[in-house]
Design a protein around this motif. Structure first.
Motif, PDB file in Angstrom:
ATOM      1  N   ARG A  66     -79.738 -44.052 -24.818  1.00 53.29           N
ATOM      2  CA  ARG A  66     -80.685 -42.927 -24.340  1.00 53.29           C
ATOM      3  C   ARG A  66     -81.798 -43.039 -23.673  1.00 53.29           C
ATOM      4  NH1 ARG A  66     -79.214 -41.877 -30.121  1.00 53.29           N
ATOM      5  NH2 ARG A  66     -77.360 -40.635 -30.201  1.00 53.29           N
ATOM      6  N   ARG A  67     -82.434 -43.993 -23.857  1.00 55.83           N
ATOM      7  CA  ARG A  67     -84.019 -44.297 -23.345  1.00 55.83           C
ATOM      8  C   ARG A  67     -83.562 -44.768 -21.869  1.00 55.83           C
ATOM      9  NH1 ARG A  67     -85.721 -49.283 -23.170  1.00 55.83           N
ATOM     10  NH2 ARG A  67     -84.899 -49.565 -25.445  1.00 55.83           N
ATOM     11  N   ARG A  68     -82.675 -45.607 -21.631  1.00 50.76           N
ATOM     12  CA  ARG A  68     -82.442 -45.850 -20.320  1.00 50.76           C
ATOM     13  C   ARG A  68     -81.761 -44.786 -19.567  1.00 50.76           C
ATOM     14  NH1 ARG A  68     -83.167 -51.389 -18.100  1.00 50.76           N
ATOM     15  NH2 ARG A  68     -83.808 -52.478 -19.895  1.00 50.76           N
ATOM     16  N   ALA A  69     -80.855 -44.103 -20.156  1.00 50.49           N
ATOM     17  CA  ALA A  69     -80.343 -42.762 -19.397  1.00 50.49           C
ATOM     18  C   ALA A  69     -81.427 -41.980 -18.787  1.00 50.49           C
ATOM     19  CB  ALA A  69     -79.151 -42.070 -20.330  1.00 50.49           C
ATOM     20  N   ALA A  70     -82.428 -41.636 -19.946  1.00 48.07           N
ATOM     21  CA  ALA A  70     -83.702 -40.910 -19.142  1.00 48.07           C
ATOM     22  C   ALA A  70     -84.398 -41.378 -18.021  1.00 48.07           C
ATOM     23  CB  ALA A  70     -84.390 -40.781 -20.506  1.00 48.07           C
ATOM     24  N   ASP A  71     -84.331 -42.793 -17.941  1.00 48.48           N
ATOM     25  CA  ASP A  71     -84.880 -43.212 -16.648  1.00 48.48           C
ATOM     26  C   ASP A  71     -83.882 -43.714 -15.309  1.00 48.48           C
ATOM     27  OD1 ASP A  71     -87.347 -43.442 -18.045  1.00 48.48           O
ATOM     28  OD2 ASP A  71     -86.841 -45.627 -18.781  1.00 48.48           O
ATOM     29  N   GLY A  72     -82.538 -43.020 -15.698  1.00 51.94           N
ATOM     30  CA  GLY A  72     -81.790 -42.910 -14.541  1.00 51.94           C
ATOM     31  C   GLY A  72     -80.736 -44.155 -14.467  1.00 51.94           C
ATOM     32  N   TRP A  73     -80.541 -44.883 -15.708  1.00 47.99           N
ATOM     33  CA  TRP A  73     -79.716 -46.044 -15.773  1.00 47.99           C
ATOM     34  C   TRP A  73     -78.316 -45.415 -16.139  1.00 47.99           C
ATOM     35  CZ3 TRP A  73     -80.637 -50.620 -13.695  1.00 47.99           C
ATOM     36  CH2 TRP A  73     -81.979 -50.745 -13.243  1.00 47.99           C
ATOM     37  N   ARG A  74     -77.349 -45.994 -15.945  1.00 52.72           N
ATOM     38  CA  ARG A  74     -76.055 -45.948 -16.743  1.00 52.72           C
ATOM     39  C   ARG A  74     -75.635 -46.857 -17.290  1.00 52.72           C
ATOM     40  NH1 ARG A  74     -70.357 -45.718 -15.623  1.00 52.72           N
ATOM     41  NH2 ARG A  74     -70.534 -47.196 -13.828  1.00 52.72           N
ATOM     42  N   TYR A  75     -75.224 -46.707 -18.723  1.00 49.93           N
ATOM     43  CA  TYR A  75     -74.737 -47.887 -19.560  1.00 49.93           C
ATOM     44  C   TYR A  75     -73.322 -48.196 -18.898  1.00 49.93           C
ATOM     45  CZ  TYR A  75     -72.325 -50.200 -23.302  1.00 49.93           C
ATOM     46  OH  TYR A  75     -71.586 -50.998 -24.139  1.00 49.93           O
ATOM     47  N   HIS A 125     -78.711 -49.904 -30.283  1.00 51.93           N
ATOM     48  CA  HIS A 125     -78.081 -49.749 -29.134  1.00 51.93           C
ATOM     49  C   HIS A 125     -78.293 -48.257 -28.801  1.00 51.93           C
ATOM     50  CE1 HIS A 125     -74.781 -48.833 -32.052  1.00 51.93           C
ATOM     51  NE2 HIS A 125     -74.239 -48.055 -30.841  1.00 51.93           N
ATOM     52  N   GLN A 126     -77.767 -47.392 -29.618  1.00 54.88           N
ATOM     53  CA  GLN A 126     -78.151 -45.707 -29.299  1.00 54.88           C
ATOM     54  C   GLN A 126     -79.227 -45.442 -28.798  1.00 54.88           C
ATOM     55  OE1 GLN A 126     -77.070 -43.954 -33.010  1.00 54.88           O
ATOM     56  NE2 GLN A 126     -75.060 -44.822 -32.968  1.00 54.88           N
ATOM     57  N   GLU A 127     -80.388 -46.120 -29.204  1.00 51.38           N
ATOM     58  CA  GLU A 127     -81.792 -45.664 -28.660  1.00 51.38           C
ATOM     59  C   GLU A 127     -82.071 -46.217 -27.591  1.00 51.38           C
ATOM     60  OE1 GLU A 127     -85.853 -46.140 -27.572  1.00 51.38           O
ATOM     61  OE2 GLU A 127     -84.598 -47.789 -28.406  1.00 51.38           O
ATOM     62  N   ALA A 128     -81.531 -47.536 -27.139  1.00 52.17           N
ATOM     63  CA  ALA A 128     -81.658 -48.073 -26.096  1.00 52.17           C
ATOM     64  C   ALA A 128     -80.891 -47.371 -24.725  1.00 52.17           C
ATOM     65  CB  ALA A 128     -81.143 -49.648 -25.862  1.00 52.17           C
TER      66      ALA A 128
END
Length: 73
Positions: free
Chosen positions: A36-45, A31-34
């Motif tokens: 971080r990867r999504r945040a770099a693409d502008g997504w918010r968990y 989940h940590q990698e996912a």
């Protein structure tokens, strides 16, 4: 307007073993990698939803939920 995406993560990633308090323990690290990867693409968990759960209560997989603002069209 917001848009949402879901990403499935297995809850046994990262190995497991017997916990100090007894019983079998698992640790999830995928989940940590996912996130971080999504945040770099502008997504918010924003949270997670159990996707598959055993009868005994152990969660096998979860869906991580991400959101972001849609660009004006």
């Amino acid at each position: 307007m917001l848009e949402y995406e879901f990403e499935e993560v297995a809850c046994d990633e990262g190995g497991g073993g017997w916990s100090l308090l007894g019983g079998f323990g698992m640790e999830t690290v995928a989940h940590q990698e996912a996130i971080r990867r999504r945040a770099a693409d502008g997504w918010r968990y924003v949270g997670f939803i159990p996707r598959y759960q055993r009868a005994g209560g152990f969660i096998e997989t979860i869906d991580l939920v991400f959101e972001r603002r849609r660009p004006d069209t």
